[in-house]
Design a protein around this motif. Structure first.
Motif, PDB file in Angstrom:
ATOM      1  N   THR A  67       0.488  37.020  73.646  1.00  0.00           N
ATOM      2  CA  THR A  67       0.812  38.035  72.630  1.00  0.00           C
ATOM      3  C   THR A  67      -0.478  38.515  71.995  1.00  0.00           C
ATOM      4  O   THR A  67      -1.390  37.719  71.734  1.00  0.00           O
ATOM      5  CB  THR A  67       1.744  37.455  71.556  1.00  0.00           C
ATOM      6  N   GLU A  68      -0.545  39.818  71.732  1.00  0.00           N
ATOM      7  CA  GLU A  68      -1.729  40.408  71.098  1.00  0.00           C
ATOM      8  C   GLU A  68      -1.328  41.016  69.762  1.00  0.00           C
ATOM      9  O   GLU A  68      -0.437  41.866  69.698  1.00  0.00           O
ATOM     10  CB  GLU A  68      -2.344  41.476  72.012  1.00  0.00           C
ATOM     11  N   GLN A  69      -1.990  40.558  68.709  1.00  0.00           N
ATOM     12  CA  GLN A  69      -1.739  41.066  67.360  1.00  0.00           C
ATOM     13  C   GLN A  69      -3.045  41.596  66.789  1.00  0.00           C
ATOM     14  O   GLN A  69      -4.086  40.949  66.911  1.00  0.00           O
ATOM     15  CB  GLN A  69      -1.181  39.949  66.475  1.00  0.00           C
ATOM     16  N   GLN A  70      -2.953  42.741  66.174  1.00  0.00           N
ATOM     17  CA  GLN A  70      -4.171  43.427  65.744  1.00  0.00           C
ATOM     18  C   GLN A  70      -4.961  42.610  64.729  1.00  0.00           C
ATOM     19  O   GLN A  70      -6.184  42.587  64.744  1.00  0.00           O
ATOM     20  CB  GLN A  70      -3.808  44.791  65.144  1.00  0.00           C
ATOM     21  N   ASP A  71      -4.272  41.922  63.856  1.00  0.00           N
ATOM     22  CA  ASP A  71      -4.978  41.157  62.821  1.00  0.00           C
ATOM     23  C   ASP A  71      -5.370  39.760  63.296  1.00  0.00           C
ATOM     24  O   ASP A  71      -6.414  39.232  62.913  1.00  0.00           O
ATOM     25  CB  ASP A  71      -4.094  41.042  61.567  1.00  0.00           C
ATOM     26  N   GLU A  72      -4.518  39.155  64.104  1.00  0.00           N
ATOM     27  CA  GLU A  72      -4.748  37.765  64.501  1.00  0.00           C
ATOM     28  C   GLU A  72      -5.446  37.620  65.848  1.00  0.00           C
ATOM     29  O   GLU A  72      -5.935  36.563  66.182  1.00  0.00           O
ATOM     30  CB  GLU A  72      -3.414  37.009  64.544  1.00  0.00           C
ATOM     31  N   GLY A  73      -5.475  38.664  66.678  1.00  0.00           N
ATOM     32  CA  GLY A  73      -6.120  38.583  67.983  1.00  0.00           C
ATOM     33  C   GLY A  73      -5.116  38.289  69.082  1.00  0.00           C
ATOM     34  O   GLY A  73      -3.935  38.635  68.979  1.00  0.00           O
ATOM     35  N   GLU A 123      -7.845  49.385  75.622  1.00  0.00           N
ATOM     36  CA  GLU A 123      -8.282  48.460  76.647  1.00  0.00           C
ATOM     37  C   GLU A 123      -8.959  47.250  76.011  1.00  0.00           C
ATOM     38  O   GLU A 123      -9.721  47.399  75.047  1.00  0.00           O
ATOM     39  CB  GLU A 123      -9.264  49.143  77.602  1.00  0.00           C
ATOM     40  N   PRO A 124      -8.686  46.081  76.531  1.00  0.00           N
ATOM     41  CA  PRO A 124      -9.325  44.879  75.965  1.00  0.00           C
ATOM     42  C   PRO A 124     -10.830  44.905  76.181  1.00  0.00           C
ATOM     43  O   PRO A 124     -11.316  45.247  77.252  1.00  0.00           O
ATOM     44  CB  PRO A 124      -8.668  43.738  76.744  1.00  0.00           C
ATOM     45  N   LYS A 125     -11.546  44.565  75.147  1.00  0.00           N
ATOM     46  CA  LYS A 125     -13.002  44.552  75.230  1.00  0.00           C
ATOM     47  C   LYS A 125     -13.533  43.469  74.301  1.00  0.00           C
ATOM     48  O   LYS A 125     -13.090  43.355  73.157  1.00  0.00           O
ATOM     49  CB  LYS A 125     -13.563  45.920  74.830  1.00  0.00           C
ATOM     50  N   ILE A 126     -14.466  42.680  74.804  1.00  0.00           N
ATOM     51  CA  ILE A 126     -15.007  41.576  74.013  1.00  0.00           C
ATOM     52  C   ILE A 126     -15.845  42.130  72.873  1.00  0.00           C
ATOM     53  O   ILE A 126     -16.678  43.028  73.057  1.00  0.00           O
ATOM     54  CB  ILE A 126     -15.837  40.651  74.909  1.00  0.00           C
ATOM     55  N   SER A 127     -15.645  41.604  71.658  1.00  0.00           N
ATOM     56  CA  SER A 127     -16.353  42.109  70.478  1.00  0.00           C
ATOM     57  C   SER A 127     -17.833  41.760  70.540  1.00  0.00           C
ATOM     58  O   SER A 127     -18.252  40.820  71.212  1.00  0.00           O
ATOM     59  CB  SER A 127     -15.727  41.510  69.215  1.00  0.00           C
ATOM     60  N   ALA A 128     -18.628  42.579  69.800  1.00  0.00           N
ATOM     61  CA  ALA A 128     -20.079  42.370  69.763  1.00  0.00           C
ATOM     62  C   ALA A 128     -20.419  41.031  69.123  1.00  0.00           C
ATOM     63  O   ALA A 128     -21.387  40.366  69.510  1.00  0.00           O
ATOM     64  CB  ALA A 128     -20.749  43.512  68.999  1.00  0.00           C
ATOM     65  N   LEU A 129     -19.635  40.629  68.106  1.00  0.00           N
ATOM     66  CA  LEU A 129     -19.902  39.355  67.431  1.00  0.00           C
ATOM     67  C   LEU A 129     -19.767  38.187  68.404  1.00  0.00           C
ATOM     68  O   LEU A 129     -20.610  37.290  68.431  1.00  0.00           O
ATOM     69  CB  LEU A 129     -18.939  39.186  66.253  1.00  0.00           C
ATOM     70  N   LEU A 130     -18.687  38.194  69.228  1.00  0.00           N
ATOM     71  CA  LEU A 130     -18.492  37.113  70.189  1.00  0.00           C
ATOM     72  C   LEU A 130     -19.614  37.080  71.219  1.00  0.00           C
ATOM     73  O   LEU A 130     -20.131  36.015  71.560  1.00  0.00           O
ATOM     74  CB  LEU A 130     -17.135  37.273  70.891  1.00  0.00           C
ATOM     75  N   CYS A 131     -20.007  38.264  71.706  1.00  0.00           N
ATOM     76  CA  CYS A 131     -21.126  38.323  72.653  1.00  0.00           C
ATOM     77  C   CYS A 131     -22.393  37.756  72.028  1.00  0.00           C
ATOM     78  O   CYS A 131     -23.149  37.022  72.673  1.00  0.00           O
ATOM     79  CB  CYS A 131     -21.367  39.766  73.092  1.00  0.00           C
ATOM     80  N   SER A 132     -22.612  38.124  70.751  1.00  0.00           N
ATOM     81  CA  SER A 132     -23.808  37.647  70.054  1.00  0.00           C
ATOM     82  C   SER A 132     -23.792  36.128  69.930  1.00  0.00           C
ATOM     83  O   SER A 132     -24.805  35.460  70.153  1.00  0.00           O
ATOM     84  CB  SER A 132     -23.886  38.306  68.673  1.00  0.00           C
ATOM     85  N   VAL A 133     -22.629  35.573  69.574  1.00  0.00           N
ATOM     86  CA  VAL A 133     -22.514  34.119  69.418  1.00  0.00           C
ATOM     87  C   VAL A 133     -22.775  33.418  70.749  1.00  0.00           C
ATOM     88  O   VAL A 133     -23.529  32.436  70.824  1.00  0.00           O
ATOM     89  CB  VAL A 133     -21.115  33.753  68.872  1.00  0.00           C
ATOM     90  N   ASN A 148      -5.788  30.684  70.307  1.00  0.00           N
ATOM     91  CA  ASN A 148      -5.898  31.951  69.577  1.00  0.00           C
ATOM     92  C   ASN A 148      -7.320  32.480  69.725  1.00  0.00           C
ATOM     93  O   ASN A 148      -8.273  31.870  69.248  1.00  0.00           O
ATOM     94  CB  ASN A 148      -5.561  31.719  68.100  1.00  0.00           C
ATOM     95  N   LEU A 149      -7.481  33.615  70.416  1.00  0.00           N
ATOM     96  CA  LEU A 149      -8.781  34.289  70.543  1.00  0.00           C
ATOM     97  C   LEU A 149      -8.863  35.310  69.417  1.00  0.00           C
ATOM     98  O   LEU A 149      -8.536  36.489  69.579  1.00  0.00           O
ATOM     99  CB  LEU A 149      -8.903  34.940  71.919  1.00  0.00           C
ATOM    100  N   SER A 150      -9.277  34.847  68.254  1.00  0.00           N
ATOM    101  CA  SER A 150      -9.210  35.648  67.032  1.00  0.00           C
ATOM    102  C   SER A 150     -10.244  36.764  67.051  1.00  0.00           C
ATOM    103  O   SER A 150     -11.437  36.533  67.298  1.00  0.00           O
ATOM    104  CB  SER A 150      -9.451  34.748  65.809  1.00  0.00           C
ATOM    105  N   ASN A 151      -9.760  38.000  66.777  1.00  0.00           N
ATOM    106  CA  ASN A 151     -10.632  39.181  66.697  1.00  0.00           C
ATOM    107  C   ASN A 151     -11.495  39.339  67.943  1.00  0.00           C
ATOM    108  O   ASN A 151     -12.612  39.851  67.885  1.00  0.00           O
ATOM    109  CB  ASN A 151     -11.542  39.112  65.466  1.00  0.00           C
ATOM    110  N   ALA A 152     -11.010  38.850  69.044  1.00  0.00           N
ATOM    111  CA  ALA A 152     -11.795  38.949  70.270  1.00  0.00           C
ATOM    112  C   ALA A 152     -11.648  40.302  70.930  1.00  0.00           C
ATOM    113  O   ALA A 152     -12.387  40.644  71.822  1.00  0.00           O
ATOM    114  CB  ALA A 152     -11.368  37.863  71.248  1.00  0.00           C
TER     115      ALA A 152
END
Length: 767
Positions: free
Chosen positions: A267-273, A217-227, A207-211
């Motif tokens: 599968t892509e879910q808005q809340d779960e990623g 279009e899929p785009k990596i979140s700023a939080l993940l990039c920061s981590v 599960n790639l949560s909130n990624a």
């Protein structure tokens, strides 16, 4: 001048340092003035010759005065100025050291200030989840601590404290980053207690949560990039990605390669990623996944990871490249050994179709390079796919050797009938090349010059016999392998041809060893092994000739031959059968040894023992005759049975000839026993299953039993009178003289007849 000297001498003994320079300057000017006056006086005196005596004397006084003033000044400098110089240098050095110490302290205070400022900024950034800023500030604080540690001074009291604080805060940051990583990348794995298998992998989820951003279009979140970037700054990213790669390989990538019924569901879910889960498709009839199926499943996983997790720049390279370096070697080896190995064609006709697999492999690697998982031009995976000819030959050779060895270790007693009309089922080969056709035409033209008398149609035909079914299958395997070599590349053809040679060499080495005990124990198997070897030797004579013109160079130039192996197989078969004959011969002699040398047969016990021994010999020969019936070729059968029967009657003849006294009753018993052998001996010759056809060979016993005529003469002598014996001798020209020497006949007469005049007369005629 006098006033200057007086002024110098009148000083209090301690010249002020600030006046010393002025006084030296004045003295220098006086010296110059005196120099000019002296030079002028010398010039006038010695050049112009002017009478200047008075002025010269005055000038000398002036020079002496200046000299005294200089000596006084020099003494003053030596006694007062020089000690003051040393004191000044010491003061200057002390002040310099003090200044350096102050500078160090100021610098250290500056580092402490910078450390404190960095830690304050770190705490602020950590609270705001600005992990990159926090990591940079922590690095800044560490640089200041390292600078403090580098000074060669006594340890500051605060140094150990700030070092501990730095360690604590770094661990705090790593903990927060790890916590964020676990929240963003969530693995669901089967229990370690569960047995590994296809069913257990159905529980695997990633599960790639909130990624993903909320955009389409899929785009990596700023939080993940920061981590990820903060982990890289702290040097912990490599460790995290390594652990992630190991779990990914073990629980997702490798199972997708190994199990054809497993696939991945995204599968892509808005809340779960985004969720990647393994699922089981309907059971397929194929044992392994095709390369295209494997590539599509792996690309789905890797593309999803790239777009939602790995498309992040870390320094000068992408995170996908880091993961690729960690997983590619192991993943490619898994694809090779679990997929590509099994996709290699088993037939040369399928090799052209394999170009599709090569193209699919190229596209697979191209996709990985576009996502930056791969960096190099050519990998082991693509090289393996492109070397399909080599792998085909290796796989084919391995399968052939395994199949051949399985045939060699199978049971030998399952046999098939071989007749002179039996031929190998040779495949239809492509037409020979033009050069070969020209040679064949030349041979036909030359054939008209041959002798009109031709060989029989039965020449070079294998006689009727039985061979192991496994050996016939082994020959068919060799033929099929040679057919694969026809039309193959030179390397492949060479490999396949020498594999066929290895098959026969393996037979030569394995069968006698593997079946050693049975070949000694069972005469039936020894006969079959003899036939097997002769069958292989027979076909090896022409096997290479049949394929030679259809194989590539250098096989077509005479290398493709098996003739060199023929003598070895013939010798192997002969030795095996001769060993069995020796065993049977030893058993016959052992049975005859229980006959008590055929002496004193008037004793009932001795007669019974001798009769039993003869019956056992006949029974053994009949058993062998039945066992070898329809197995051995007729000629070999008759020679073998004749040899064994000859051994038996030779032993009987030898025992009887050794008797020194044979009573009439003993002679009658001996005649009865020998007559039994004469009557039943020929009946052991039953080479064919049809009884009426065996009569011919039973009548030809003297051809196969060397001592048969000798034995028949002995039987006649046992019941003959003296005159009959003399008549059969016929002055050394009769049938008795052909089989026995005069001394042997005399010995028989002495044993059979009492010492009478008639015996004496008879003995005189035997010469």
């Amino acid at each position: 001048m006098a006033s200057f000297v007086t002024e110098v001498l009148a000083s209090s003994g301690k010249l002020e340092k600030e006046d010393l320079s002025g006084k030296i300057s004045k003295m220098s000017r006086k010296v110059e003035d005196t120099k000019e006056e002296v030079c002028e006086m010398i010039n006038k005196r010695y050049s112009d010759f002017l009478p200047t005596l008075q002025s010269s004397e005055d000038l000398m006084v002036q020079v002496e005065t200046v000299s005294k003033e200089m000596d006084a000044l020099k003494n003053c400098i030596e006694t007062e100025v020089r000690p003051n110089i040393h004191m000044a240098v010491a003061d200057y050095t002390k002040l310099k050291q003090q200044l350096e110490k102050n500078t160090v302290i100021i610098t250290m205070l500056g580092h402490l200030k910078e450390f404190h400022s960095a830690m304050e900024e770190f705490n602020k950034a950590l609270l705001e989840k600005k992990y990159v800023d926090a990591a940079n500030q922590l690095e800044r604080a560490r640089d200041n601590v390292d600078s403090l540690k580098s000074w060669k001074i006594s340890q500051l009291p605060l140094l150990s404290a700030i070092s501990s604080e730095l360690t604590v805060q770094r661990e705090n940051l790593i903990y927060h980053l790890g916590d964020e990583w676990k929240r963003l990348v969530i693995w669901t794995l089967p229990s370690s207690k569960e047995p590994a298998g296809q069913k257990s992998f159905l529980k695997v989820e990633l599960n790639l949560s909130n990624a993903c951003s909320k955009d389409s279009e899929p785009k990596i979140s700023a939080l993940l990039c920061s981590v990820l970037q903060a982990l890289a700054i702290q040097g912990d990213l490599q460790h995290k990605i390594k652990l992630f790669s190991q779990v990914l390989l073990k629980n997702m990538l490798k199972p997708l390669v190994m199990y054809d019924s497993l696939s991945v569901r995204v599968t892509e879910q808005q809340d779960e990623g985004t969720i990647l889960a393994l699922q089981c498709l309907e059971e397929s009839h194929e044992e392994r996944s095709t390369p295209s199926q494997v590539y599509s499943k792996l690309l789905l996983v890797l593309k999803t990871l790239h777009s939602h997790l790995l498309d992040v720049s870390i320094g000068d390279k992408k995170l996908a490249a880091i993961l690729g370096e960690l997983i590619w070697e192991e993943m490619s080896q898994c694809i090779i050994h679990e997929c590509l190995v099994h996709s290699i064609p088993t037939n040369s006709s399928q090799l052209e179709k394999y170009n599709t697999v090569i193209k699919e492999t190229e596209d697979f690697e191209k996709s990985l390079k576009e996502m930056e998982y791969l960096q190099g031009d050519s990998t082991d995976l693509l090289k393996y796919a492109r070397d399909v000819n080599c792998h085909f030959a290796s796989k084919k050779c391995k399968d052939v050797i395994v199949a051949a060895r399985k045939l060699m270790t199978s049971k030998m007693h399952n046999t098939v009938k071989i007749t002179p009309e039996s031929k190998l089922r040779l495949p239809k080969l492509p037409a020979a090349s033009s050069e070969v056709k020209v040679k064949q035409e030349n041979v036909k033209e030359e054939a008209t010059m041959e002798n009109s008398k031709q060989l029989s149609a039965w020449s070079l035909r294998l006689p009727a016999c039985r061979i192991s079914e496994s050996v016939q299958q082994l020959m068919e395997l060799a033929l099929n392998t040679l057919c694969e070599a026809v039309g193959s590349s030179t390397q492949c053809a060479l490999q396949l041809f020498f594999t066929v040679r290895n098959i026969f060499q393996l037979f030569y080495d394995v069968v006698p060893t593997y079946h050693k005990e049975n070949l000694l124990k069972f005469p039936h198997l020894a006969a079959i092994q003899h036939n097997n070897c002769m069958y292989l030797a027979h076909h090896l004579l022409t096997l290479g000739h049949h394929f030679r013109n259809h194989l590539p160079h250098p096989l077509s130039d005479g290398v493709a031959t098996f003739v060199d192996m023929v003598p070895g197989f013939r010798k192997l078969g002969a030795q095996c059968f001769l060993t069995q004959l020796n065993v049977q011969r030893a058993e016959l002699l052992e049975r005859l040894s229980t006959a008590h040398n055929f002496c004193n047969l008037d004793d009932e016990d001795n007669y019974i023992a001798a009769s039993k021994a003869v019956r056992q010999v006949i029974h053994q020969l009949k058993q062998l005759g039945t066992v070898w019936q329809d197995v051995l070729p007729v000629s070999i059968y008759c020679k073998a049975m004749g040899n064994l029967l000859n051994t038996a009657i030779t032993e009987v003849i030898a025992k009887i000839m050794m008797l020194e006294d044979i009573s009439s009753e003993d002679g009658e018993h001996l005649h009865t026993l020998c007559q039994t052998i004469i009557e039943e001996g020929p009946l052991v010759f039953i080479p064919l299953a049809e009884e009426h056809k065996n009569k011919k060979y039973q009548e030809e016993v003297p051809l196969y039993v060397k001592k048969w005529s000798t034995f028949k003469e002995l039987v006649i002598v046992l019941r003959a009178n003296l005159q009959e014996i003399v008549d059969r001798w016929a002055d050394g020209k009769g049938p008795l003289a052909v089989e026995f020497s005069s001394s042997e006949v005399k010995s028989l007469i002495r044993a059979l007849f009492q010492n009478t005049e008639r015996r004496a007369v008879a003995l005189t005629k035997i010469k």
